[in-house]
Structure formats: C-alpha cells, structure tokens
Design a protein around this motif. Structure first.
Motif, PDB file in Angstrom:
ATOM      1  N   PHE A 153       0.832  -1.198   0.000  1.00  0.00           N
ATOM      2  CA  PHE A 153       0.000   0.000   0.000  1.00  0.00           C
ATOM      3  C   PHE A 153       0.871   1.254   0.000  1.00  0.00           C
ATOM      4  CE2 PHE A 153      -2.809   3.313   1.301  1.00  0.00           C
ATOM      5  CZ  PHE A 153      -4.065   2.923   0.894  1.00  0.00           C
ATOM      6  N   LEU A 195     -17.324   8.224  -7.729  1.00  0.00           N
ATOM      7  CA  LEU A 195     -16.321   8.593  -6.727  1.00  0.00           C
ATOM      8  C   LEU A 195     -16.310  10.096  -6.485  1.00  0.00           C
ATOM      9  CD1 LEU A 195     -13.290   6.297  -7.674  1.00  0.00           C
ATOM     10  CD2 LEU A 195     -14.985   5.967  -5.872  1.00  0.00           C
ATOM     11  N   PHE A 200     -15.203  10.638  -2.504  1.00  0.00           N
ATOM     12  CA  PHE A 200     -14.390   9.492  -2.092  1.00  0.00           C
ATOM     13  C   PHE A 200     -13.023   9.956  -1.602  1.00  0.00           C
ATOM     14  CE2 PHE A 200     -11.365   6.081  -2.954  1.00  0.00           C
ATOM     15  CZ  PHE A 200     -11.986   5.010  -2.334  1.00  0.00           C
ATOM     16  N   PRO A 202      -9.313   8.845  -0.672  1.00  0.00           N
ATOM     17  CA  PRO A 202      -8.347   7.749  -0.788  1.00  0.00           C
ATOM     18  C   PRO A 202      -7.603   7.468   0.503  1.00  0.00           C
ATOM     19  CG  PRO A 202      -7.537   9.721  -1.909  1.00  0.00           C
ATOM     20  CD  PRO A 202      -8.965   9.986  -1.543  1.00  0.00           C
ATOM     21  N   LYS A 204      -8.780   6.879   3.301  1.00  0.00           N
ATOM     22  CA  LYS A 204      -9.486   5.892   4.111  1.00  0.00           C
ATOM     23  C   LYS A 204      -9.310   4.465   3.590  1.00  0.00           C
ATOM     24  CE  LYS A 204     -13.044   9.205   5.545  1.00  0.00           C
ATOM     25  NZ  LYS A 204     -14.490   9.545   5.528  1.00  0.00           N
ATOM     26  N   GLU A 205      -8.716   4.321   2.435  1.00  0.00           N
ATOM     27  CA  GLU A 205      -8.581   2.998   1.841  1.00  0.00           C
ATOM     28  C   GLU A 205      -7.672   2.083   2.652  1.00  0.00           C
ATOM     29  OE1 GLU A 205     -10.035   1.369  -1.185  1.00  0.00           O
ATOM     30  OE2 GLU A 205     -11.314   2.783  -0.116  1.00  0.00           O
ATOM     31  N   PHE A 208      -9.592   0.470   5.478  1.00  0.00           N
ATOM     32  CA  PHE A 208     -10.598  -0.453   4.926  1.00  0.00           C
ATOM     33  C   PHE A 208      -9.957  -1.800   4.609  1.00  0.00           C
ATOM     34  CE2 PHE A 208     -12.669  -2.359   1.209  1.00  0.00           C
ATOM     35  CZ  PHE A 208     -13.978  -2.471   1.666  1.00  0.00           C
ATOM     36  N   GLY A 209      -8.859  -1.779   3.873  1.00  0.00           N
ATOM     37  CA  GLY A 209      -8.193  -3.028   3.522  1.00  0.00           C
ATOM     38  C   GLY A 209      -7.550  -3.713   4.714  1.00  0.00           C
TER      39      GLY A 209
END
Length: 224
Positions: A153, A195, A200, A202, A204-205, A208-209
């Motif tokens: 990431f 998005l 949206f 990014p 926060k991704e 989440f993952g």
C-alpha cells in the motif's frame, strides 16, 4: 597544516555514527537512496569521505543503520490490548513512517544484519501474534501477509498523483473522465463519476483493507 586541512580536521572531530546515519537518512528522504554515496554524504557533513569509514565500514552497514532508524520510528504493537487493535496501530504507524521515508520501503525486510530496533520490532510483532493464539507457522503467515499489505500500500500510495478527496476529484474530472467515454468504458465512467459525487477519500482505503486482512486472520488463531 593548511587552513583547509585544519577546517577538515575540526569538522571531522564533530562526527559520530549517529550524526552520520541521521544525515544519510535526511539525504535519502530528499533525494532517494540510489544517489546516496559515501562521497555525497561526506560532502553534506563537511567531512572527508574516508573519515566516514571510522563510523560505518561500508555502504551496506550504513543502510543497515538507516533502516534501524526507520524501524525505531514505528510504534510497536502495544501490550494490554486485543491483538487486532495492537496490530492496527502498528500498521498505521508503519504506513506513516514509510510515507516520511519512501526510500526505505524496498529495504525493510532485506537486511541480513538487522540492527537492535529492527530486531525489537520483529520480536514485538511476533510476540503479539503468538500471545493472541496464533501458532508459530500461522503467526508467520499473518506477519507476512500484514507486511505485504503495508509495504504494498505504501508503494502504491507513493506513486499516486493525489492524496486527498479534492485532489482525486480534480484528477478524475480533468484527466480520467475525458478519456472514458461512457459508450466505450461504461463501468469505468460510472465508477469515476460516482467517486467524485461521493467525495471518495483515498486516505481511508488503508484502514478499509487493513480491517479486512485482520478480520480474515481472526478465525486462524486459537484464543488464549
């Protein structure tokens, strides 16, 4: 002794291994690690290149020490809390540290002579997973998976042309959408427009993952 030689000796007298390593990290943060050389580092320190070898025997030893500085900055998984919360805090901290030192990403697990902070970090992570009820092999699987997610990431985030929701919206509207006619790319066009409309973010991704990875690992342990 010439004036230049006297100034060189005075400058060298102020050197220490810590100063050499800290300056090397600063250089790598600004310019990347590929351009780092003992000569370049010596110039930044105002010292003679050969004088650095009194503190680090080689560039590989320097890299080991630099990576140890990076590991020292990463928060260890705290004790006294559930394993998912502990590993989440450690992963978030690692991502933040790698954002400050992107050059370190490909070197974090490559050192064969790890320093004390490196070893303390890996001991704490392994201890957290083992105490949570993961077997030795399953703790290894979990550690590998989590590190792959964090490092992967961080590598992707470093290459993206946006960081915030507003920046992402600008990139989508100015660069992506004009290349995505709905009759040719209906799903990509739909996603891009959605998005922007949703604002949206990014940033926060990562969580989440990460939470998906932690949830997937939960059934693989034997609760203590």
């Amino acid at each position: 002794m010439s004036g230049r030689e006297q100034r060189q000796v005075a400058s060298n007298a102020g050197l220490s291994k810590q100063r050499v390593v800290v300056e090397a990290v600063r250089l790598a943060d600004r310019e990347g690690v590929d351009g780092l050389s003992m000569r370049r580092l010596a110039g930044a320190l105002g010292a003679g290149a050969m004088s650095l070898y009194h503190y680090v025997a080689s560039k590989e030893e320097l890299l080991d020490a630099m990576i140890d500085v990076v590991f020292e900055e990463i928060e260890l998984p705290p004790e006294g809390t559930d394993w998912q919360s502990a590993m989440r805090r450690r992963a978030v901290s690692a991502r933040q540290v790698l954002a400050r030192h992107p050059w370190a990403n490909g070197l974090m697990e490559s050192r064969t002579s790890p320093g004390p902070a490196n070893l303390r970090h890996h001991e704490a992570v392994t201890a957290c997973l083992r105490r949570a009820g993961f077997s030795v092999l399953m703790a290894t699987h979990a550690n590998w998976l989590l590190d792959s997610y964090v490092y992967g990431f961080a590598l992707q985030a470093a290459s993206l042309p946006f960081d915030t929701a507003d920046e992402l919206a600008d990139v989508i509207e100015d660069a992506y959408l004009p290349q995505l006619p709905p009759d040719e790319f209906p799903y990509l066009n739909e996603s891009a427009a959605a998005l922007v409309a949703a604002g949206f973010d990014p940033a926060k991704e990562f969580i989440f993952g990460l939470d998906l990875v932690l949830a997937a690992l939960e059934p693989l342990r034997v609760p203590t």
